[in-house]
Design an enzyme around this catalytic site. Structure first.
Site, mmCIF file in Angstrom:
data_model
loop_
_atom_site.group_PDB
_atom_site.id
_atom_site.type_symbol
_atom_site.label_atom_id
_atom_site.label_comp_id
_atom_site.label_asym_id
_atom_site.label_seq_id
_atom_site.Cartn_x
_atom_site.Cartn_y
_atom_site.Cartn_z
ATOM 1 N N ARG A 1 0.912 -1.324 -0.030
ATOM 2 C CA ARG A 1 -0.012 -0.024 0.164
ATOM 3 C C ARG A 1 0.742 1.074 -0.086
ATOM 4 O O ARG A 1 0.434 2.144 -0.816
ATOM 5 C CB ARG A 1 -0.787 -0.120 1.158
ATOM 6 N N TYR A 2 1.789 1.200 0.804
ATOM 7 C CA TYR A 2 2.747 2.521 0.849
ATOM 8 C C TYR A 2 4.138 2.094 0.026
ATOM 9 O O TYR A 2 4.206 0.987 -0.164
ATOM 10 C CB TYR A 2 3.146 2.746 2.381
ATOM 11 N N ARG B 1 7.190 -0.137 1.997
ATOM 12 C CA ARG B 1 6.934 -1.058 3.071
ATOM 13 C C ARG B 1 5.877 -1.974 2.665
ATOM 14 O O ARG B 1 5.007 -1.501 1.983
ATOM 15 C CB ARG B 1 6.975 -0.522 4.443
ATOM 16 N N CYS C 1 -4.386 -17.656 14.887
ATOM 17 C CA CYS C 1 -4.080 -16.763 16.079
ATOM 18 C C CYS C 1 -4.353 -17.709 17.345
ATOM 19 O O CYS C 1 -5.256 -18.339 17.399
ATOM 20 C CB CYS C 1 -5.081 -15.519 16.112
ATOM 21 N N CYS D 1 -11.641 -8.202 15.661
ATOM 22 C CA CYS D 1 -10.530 -8.188 14.612
ATOM 23 C C CYS D 1 -11.094 -7.769 13.279
ATOM 24 O O CYS D 1 -12.234 -7.897 12.811
ATOM 25 C CB CYS D 1 -10.493 -9.976 14.359
ATOM 26 N N ARG E 1 -9.771 -8.472 10.308
ATOM 27 C CA ARG E 1 -9.744 -9.401 9.654
ATOM 28 C C ARG E 1 -10.802 -10.423 9.785
ATOM 29 O O ARG E 1 -10.543 -11.736 9.440
ATOM 30 C CB ARG E 1 -8.409 -9.983 9.265
ATOM 31 N N ASP F 1 -12.296 0.023 12.916
ATOM 32 C CA ASP F 1 -12.420 -0.360 11.429
ATOM 33 C C ASP F 1 -14.127 -0.589 11.259
ATOM 34 O O ASP F 1 -14.768 -0.946 11.938
ATOM 35 C CB ASP F 1 -11.791 -1.235 10.861
ATOM 36 N N ASP G 1 -7.846 4.280 9.796
ATOM 37 C CA ASP G 1 -7.581 3.521 8.678
ATOM 38 C C ASP G 1 -8.456 3.576 7.585
ATOM 39 O O ASP G 1 -9.686 3.187 7.687
ATOM 40 C CB ASP G 1 -7.309 2.084 8.877
HETATM 41 C C1 LIG Z 1 -0.250 -0.380 8.937
HETATM 42 C C2 LIG Z 1 0.442 -0.879 7.670
HETATM 43 C C3 LIG Z 1 1.654 -0.656 7.346
HETATM 44 C C4 LIG Z 1 2.490 -0.001 8.256
HETATM 45 O O1 LIG Z 1 2.210 1.401 8.651
HETATM 46 P P1 LIG Z 1 3.208 2.238 9.612
HETATM 47 O O2 LIG Z 1 2.627 3.652 9.488
HETATM 48 O O3 LIG Z 1 4.559 2.327 8.807
HETATM 49 O O4 LIG Z 1 3.201 1.609 10.572
HETATM 50 C C5 LIG Z 1 2.025 -1.187 6.225
HETATM 51 N N1 LIG Z 1 1.235 -1.575 5.300
HETATM 52 C C6 LIG Z 1 -0.200 -1.608 5.666
HETATM 53 C C7 LIG Z 1 -1.169 -2.322 4.457
HETATM 54 C C8 LIG Z 1 -0.539 -1.331 6.894
HETATM 55 O O5 LIG Z 1 -1.754 -1.394 7.006
#
Ligand SMILES: *Cc1c(COP(=O)(O)O)cnc(C)c1O
Length: 442
Positions: A122-123, A126, A135, A142, A144, A303, A340
């Protein structure tokens, strides 16, 4: 050393007569005796539900399964169990069957942002890597929930290999967040293999593990697990405490082992109605966390996943909590409150407003006490022209990798002088779509 409490002994005896403390503290024993049905829960807790209640509860767990470790169950205060924060997080509520119009199976669009099974990218730099779908305890809140107990979705080694291959092929990924399910539900050797594979990828700088094990099954944090993790530094761990009652002698010991291994610890809480939607509870929690070398990282707005409506609070409750923390306690004890974004927009920080007004050379601020103050800005400031070409700049960055990522994106792009983009326009903007019959050039 943690002892057998009277409650724990009582529960353990009901599960297995003459059970030893060493069994109770064996994480595999705890998992073998996970409580997955209403009758056993009633028996171990020493409570009884009515026939109507049982029927509603059974319907609920047919849809969203139940599983709780005897350890976590033992934290429930039986004298007022219906209001107990541990009970509410682990025991089904018939309200889970209420699905509102706004609820979604996958509100964060994790499945849509998934280039290969198990990876959510997504980002920019990372990824979230789901390496387990099991779990120790099924949190009722949850996000998910759609996947909980879905045995078909346990990632097999082939899928994990695919995920590893994706990360290997994407040099921009410098941070890998292992999640699930709970990564610590995997055995040490398998986790060791995944960590070794990740460490073999030169561009992976940081590995993070998201786990609720210290909260729901602290005995899983064994010396051998910690010895294995230490080989793969830098490893960061985020755990998930929601209420001070979860910080026990056993969970403290687990956290201490991880911290002693040099692992920076963070905590992600979820704001839950009837559990921790109270400034005093949250302040007590963050104080207990930092005492145990855990830094509060995020406080999540609940969420829009299906079955969570009874847990949701207004956003104002989260802002009120943050208001009660900033300035009132240590800066590092204050988590960032985030929503989120539904649809996959990622985490959006939300906080009280401190900037009251401003002019061209002065800002007006207020502090946590309500004192209104001013900050005088410089009369002469020569902004550095920035077209993101660092080699022509007088400021010295001078790191090898600087040129690899010289384009800014999003709002940061609007703020920079790198190109002549002056606005970001949604695809569906009607006004611009009307211009020259659908030619939406801005
Ligand atoms: C939360 C999350 C991250 C990590 O986010 P940070 O703000 O760096 O802690 C990375 N990918 C996804 C899909 C996430 O939901």
């Amino acid at each position: 050393m943690s002892m057998f409490s009277v409650r724990q002994q009582d529960i353990a005896e009901k599960i297995e007569s003459n059970v030893a403390l060493s069994n109770w503290k064996d994480w595999r024993w705890q998992l073998r005796h996970a409580v997955t049905d209403i009758a056993t829960f009633e028996h171990l807790l020493g409570v009884e539900f009515t026939r109507d209640e049982r029927k509603a509860l059974q319907e609920t767990i047919d849809r969203f399964p139940l599983s709780v470790t005897p350890y976590y169950l033992s934290l429930i205060n039986t004298s007022d169990f219906r209001n107990d924060p541990v009970f509410r997080q682990s025991f089904p509520s018939p309200s889970e069957r209420i699905i509102s119009d706004y609820d979604m199976a996958d509100p964060l669009a994790e499945d849509s942002d998934s280039p290969v099974p198990g990876v959510t990218h997504r980002y920019p730099d990372r990824v979230l890597f789901h390496i387990s779908n099991i779990c120790a305890m099924y949190c009722r809140h949850c996000t998910r929930k759609r996947k909980v107990g879905d045995l078909d979705r346990i990632p097999v080694r082939r899928e994990v290999r695919q995920g590893l291959a994706y990360i290997r092929e994407h040099p921009e990924v410098r941070d890998v967040l292992l999640s699930g399910g709970d990564p610590f539900m995997l055995n040490d050797d398998y986790l060791d293999w995944i960590l070794t594979e990740l460490r073999g990828i030169p561009h992976v700088e940081v590995i993070r593990i998201g786990t609720r094990i210290p909260v729901v099954l602290p005995y899983r944090v064994t010396d051998s697990l910690v010895r294995m993790l230490k080989k793969h530094h830098p490893i960061w761990i985020n755990t998930h405490f929601n209420h001070p009652a979860e910080i026990t002698t056993s969970s403290r010991e687990a956290l201490a082992k991880l911290a002693d291994a040099g692992i920076p610890l963070g905590n992600q809480s979820v704001l839950l109605a009837g559990v921790n939607d109270c400034p005093r509870i949250m302040k007590t929690l963050v104080h207990k966390l930092v005492q145990n070398r855990v830094r509060p990282y995020y406080l999540y707005q609940c969420d829009l996943s299906e079955g969570l409506s009874h847990f949701r609070t207004p956003v104002g409750k989260g802002i009120e909590i943050v208001e009660s923390l900033i300035g009132h306690t240590s800066g590092f004890a204050v988590p960032t409150y985030v929503i989120d974004a539904p649809g996959g927009g990622g985490k959006i920080p939300v906080m009280p407003n401190y900037l009251i007004s401003w002019s061209t050379n002065k800002v007006v601020l207020r502090n946590y006490e309500g004192v209104i103050t001013t900050y005088k800005e410089p009369d002469a400031y020569e902004p550095v022209f920035c077209d993101r070409r660092c080699e022509q700049c007088t400021l010295q960055l001078k790191v090898d990798s600087a040129e690899d990522d010289y384009r800014s994106v999003g709002i940061a792009e609007l703020l920079s002088d790198q190109d002549d983009v002056i606005s970001l326009i949604p695809d569906s903007n009607e006004r611009l779509n009307r211009r020259t019959g659908g030619d939406d050039e801005a």
